[in-house]
Design a protein around this motif. Sequence first.
Motif, PDB file in Angstrom:
ATOM      1  N   ASP A   1      -1.893   4.606 -10.324  1.00 39.83           N
ATOM      2  CA  ASP A   1      -0.750   3.977 -11.483  1.00 39.83           C
ATOM      3  C   ASP A   1       0.534   2.787 -10.139  1.00 39.83           C
ATOM      4  O   ASP A   1       0.840   3.210  -9.197  1.00 39.83           O
TER       5      ASP A   1
ATOM      6  N   GLY B   1       2.770   0.967 -11.440  1.00 37.09           N
ATOM      7  CA  GLY B   1       4.173   1.006 -11.150  1.00 37.09           C
ATOM      8  C   GLY B   1       5.035   2.183  -9.811  1.00 37.09           C
ATOM      9  O   GLY B   1       5.862   0.679  -9.558  1.00 37.09           O
ATOM     10  N   PRO B   2       4.813   3.041  -9.486  1.00 41.19           N
ATOM     11  CA  PRO B   2       5.943   3.280  -8.427  1.00 41.19           C
ATOM     12  C   PRO B   2       5.580   2.664  -7.231  1.00 41.19           C
ATOM     13  O   PRO B   2       6.451   2.085  -6.358  1.00 41.19           O
TER      14      PRO B   2
ATOM     15  N   GLU C   1       4.696  -1.055  -7.221  1.00 41.34           N
ATOM     16  CA  GLU C   1       6.267  -1.734  -7.352  1.00 41.34           C
ATOM     17  C   GLU C   1       7.362  -1.684  -7.096  1.00 41.34           C
ATOM     18  O   GLU C   1       7.846  -2.008  -6.540  1.00 41.34           O
ATOM     19  N   ALA C   2       7.749  -0.475  -7.696  1.00 36.77           N
ATOM     20  CA  ALA C   2       9.475   0.269  -7.469  1.00 36.77           C
ATOM     21  C   ALA C   2       9.553   0.057  -5.804  1.00 36.77           C
ATOM     22  O   ALA C   2      10.646  -0.376  -5.463  1.00 36.77           O
ATOM     23  N   VAL C   3       8.598   0.848  -4.861  1.00 40.16           N
ATOM     24  CA  VAL C   3       8.680   1.535  -3.481  1.00 40.16           C
ATOM     25  C   VAL C   3       8.636   0.337  -2.634  1.00 40.16           C
ATOM     26  O   VAL C   3       9.932  -0.381  -1.663  1.00 40.16           O
ATOM     27  N   LYS C   4       8.234  -1.439  -3.319  1.00 40.40           N
ATOM     28  CA  LYS C   4       8.259  -2.718  -2.746  1.00 40.40           C
ATOM     29  C   LYS C   4       9.090  -3.390  -2.884  1.00 40.40           C
ATOM     30  O   LYS C   4       9.518  -3.741  -2.270  1.00 40.40           O
ATOM     31  N   SER C   5      10.122  -2.724  -4.451  1.00 41.68           N
ATOM     32  CA  SER C   5      11.080  -3.661  -4.533  1.00 41.68           C
ATOM     33  C   SER C   5      12.439  -3.063  -3.943  1.00 41.68           C
ATOM     34  O   SER C   5      12.921  -3.546  -4.006  1.00 41.68           O
ATOM     35  N   VAL C   6      12.504  -2.088  -2.861  1.00 44.25           N
ATOM     36  CA  VAL C   6      13.868  -1.904  -2.714  1.00 44.25           C
ATOM     37  C   VAL C   6      13.861  -2.412  -1.015  1.00 44.25           C
ATOM     38  O   VAL C   6      14.351  -2.158  -0.324  1.00 44.25           O
TER      39      VAL C   6
ATOM     40  N   ALA D   1      10.468  -1.872   0.870  1.00 41.98           N
ATOM     41  CA  ALA D   1       9.986  -1.219   1.928  1.00 41.98           C
ATOM     42  C   ALA D   1       9.046  -1.990   2.809  1.00 41.98           C
ATOM     43  O   ALA D   1       8.518  -2.659   1.952  1.00 41.98           O
TER      44      ALA D   1
ATOM     45  N   GLN E   1       5.198   1.500   4.731  1.00 44.95           N
ATOM     46  CA  GLN E   1       5.831   2.536   4.077  1.00 44.95           C
ATOM     47  C   GLN E   1       5.565   2.571   2.244  1.00 44.95           C
ATOM     48  O   GLN E   1       5.557   3.600   1.782  1.00 44.95           O
TER      49      GLN E   1
ATOM     50  N   ALA F   1       2.620   4.664   2.289  1.00 44.46           N
ATOM     51  CA  ALA F   1       3.336   6.482   2.737  1.00 44.46           C
ATOM     52  C   ALA F   1       4.219   6.866   1.104  1.00 44.46           C
ATOM     53  O   ALA F   1       4.058   8.764   1.244  1.00 44.46           O
ATOM     54  N   PHE F   2       4.672   5.934   0.787  1.00 44.42           N
ATOM     55  CA  PHE F   2       5.942   6.832  -0.430  1.00 44.42           C
ATOM     56  C   PHE F   2       5.023   7.003  -1.868  1.00 44.42           C
ATOM     57  O   PHE F   2       5.216   7.076  -2.294  1.00 44.42           O
ATOM     58  N   ALA F   3       4.256   5.253  -1.826  1.00 44.61           N
ATOM     59  CA  ALA F   3       3.720   5.450  -3.446  1.00 44.61           C
ATOM     60  C   ALA F   3       2.406   5.790  -3.301  1.00 44.61           C
ATOM     61  O   ALA F   3       2.367   6.121  -4.381  1.00 44.61           O
TER      62      ALA F   3
ATOM     63  N   PHE G   1      12.710   0.267 -14.567  1.00 45.81           N
ATOM     64  CA  PHE G   1      11.663  -0.112 -15.453  1.00 45.81           C
ATOM     65  C   PHE G   1      11.553   0.412 -16.343  1.00 45.81           C
ATOM     66  O   PHE G   1      11.864   1.667 -16.659  1.00 45.81           O
TER      67      PHE G   1
ATOM     68  N   ASN H   1       8.719   4.534 -12.858  1.00 43.07           N
ATOM     69  CA  ASN H   1       7.863   4.453 -12.099  1.00 43.07           C
ATOM     70  C   ASN H   1       8.251   4.857 -10.615  1.00 43.07           C
ATOM     71  O   ASN H   1       8.393   4.941  -9.661  1.00 43.07           O
TER      72      ASN H   1
ATOM     73  N   VAL I   1       7.418   8.408  -8.121  1.00 42.86           N
ATOM     74  CA  VAL I   1       6.770   9.030  -7.604  1.00 42.86           C
ATOM     75  C   VAL I   1       6.144  10.478  -8.002  1.00 42.86           C
ATOM     76  O   VAL I   1       7.300  11.332  -7.168  1.00 42.86           O
TER      77      VAL I   1
ATOM     78  N   VAL J   1      14.193   6.988  -1.118  1.00 42.76           N
ATOM     79  CA  VAL J   1      12.756   6.071  -1.979  1.00 42.76           C
ATOM     80  C   VAL J   1      13.984   4.592  -0.907  1.00 42.76           C
ATOM     81  O   VAL J   1      13.582   3.224  -0.945  1.00 42.76           O
TER      82      VAL J   1
ATOM     83  N   GLN K   1      19.875   2.035  -2.618  1.00 48.33           N
ATOM     84  CA  GLN K   1      20.188   0.945  -1.736  1.00 48.33           C
ATOM     85  C   GLN K   1      21.987   0.232  -1.714  1.00 48.33           C
ATOM     86  O   GLN K   1      21.535  -0.959  -0.961  1.00 48.33           O
TER      87      GLN K   1
END
Lengths: 258, 248
Positions: A160, A162-163, A165-170, A172, A176, A179-181, B85, B89, B91, B102, B162
């Motif tokens: 998926d 979605g997660p 994109e979310a982890v990238k958006s912080v 990371a 990371q 590892a996290f998504a 979102f 989104n 995990v 995160v 954040q």
Amino acid sequence: MARVLTTKTKVKIIAISSLLTILLIISGILIEFNPIAFIKGIPRGIEFFASFLKPDITYFKPILTKLIETLQIALVGTTIAAIISVIYSFFASHVTAPSRAIYFIARTIMNVLRTIPDIVLAAVFVAIFGIGALPGVLALIFFSFGIMTKLMSEDIDAVDRGPLEAVKSVGATRTQVIAFAVIPQVVPNFISYILYTFEVNVRVSIVLGLVGAGGIGQILIENIRLFQYDKVSMIILVTFIAVIIIDGFSEYIRKKIL
Amino acid sequence: MIEFRNVVVVYPNGFKALKGINLHISEGEFVAIIGPSGAGKSTLIRTINGLVRITEGDLIVEGKHVQKLKDNELRLLRRKIGMIFQSFNLVKRMSVLRNVLVGRLGYVSTLKSLFNLFPKEDIEFALSNLEKVGIREKAYVRADQLSGGQQQRVAIARALTQQPDIMLADEPVASLDPPTAKVVMDYLKKFNEELKITTLVNLHDVELARAYARRIIGIRAGEIVFDGKPEELTRDVLIRIYGKWQES
């Protein structure tokens, strides 16, 4: 009544099926497939199977030693291949590969390796390293690398997004994000693939023994050559039971995880 | 603090999603972006944190020209921009707390984060943010065990962790029922006011936009066709944004 098939489709079907029939007959003739020879062979087959009805139980001990060797080959081969495959599959997925070039190279190597049959790998390694467990382990590593990287990289492709994109958006890093998504999403399937590959490898390593790559396959082929069918049947019986136990056990763990 | 100057986005397939956007958003604003689906709402907010790179023009966020940033600089900018979102989104197989942590990934080293070695303050901060959205007791539950509304609150907590200056929300309530949607919108409004987080929310629900935003931007086919106060959003304006078949 409406016509279900057009004339054109009917002609196509007839043409294709007659072509296939002709190919089948030609192939049969070329490989000298003879039904009469098959029928003539039946009595000898019965004789052969009859000798299987009295397995040599005293032969159990040497079988067990070789069976354990087979399992060890499968275990070592699967473990090493699993470690390599888990890492490699991240380079062979378009979701996680660092660049298109690396992705392309990784997939090409993977696909080329997959085309080599396991038994050929074993024969080549036996030729290089001599008879024993080492060529068996090496052949299994290459063979299971092909299976696992294919399954695993496609699993990563299907995560998926979605997660991710979310982890990238912080903010990371790429590592990371993986590892996290990505990893949490693929872990259950990865474990399942490794267990499945182990099951396959137990059976494959028996076959590999036939070309001298150690394990129970080696004594199987030796006894077949010496016409000692009572021992052969004991080997088959023990192997049969061992495979059932291992498959059941692996199935049980897989169900627990998923 | 966010400045679009003739921003154009063309996707690799040739689709022109944004056609020369000019926009200034000041610190602390709460802006709703409305428009029909495919108008470019998602693209617009994704350019701000560089998830979508702009093709032409200049985009300045917190004094940085986003289009010129290298990967590393972009990450530094992103950690100050929270994002939530439509599909939350999270995990799913990770705990709520780990999902919220995160939000700290931009601040801890990659190696430490891989071994889950978050500083104690980070964990406490993550828990306090769960407290702020009223679900601290769910910290150790797996994320997929929560309801949609709760998942979106976890996502907000992740963004708060954040310590963002900007919050981007892409259709945050589109998959929630009206009462739950209100809860989520109330939190966004609350953190905008209390923590001075500049907030941009994409909404397809005009009434919701009217109720929460002090400024509404209407976009259609990649162009801004309205930019004003909620009370200026008349029927004529809505027709301009959505076309004549849309009744509101």
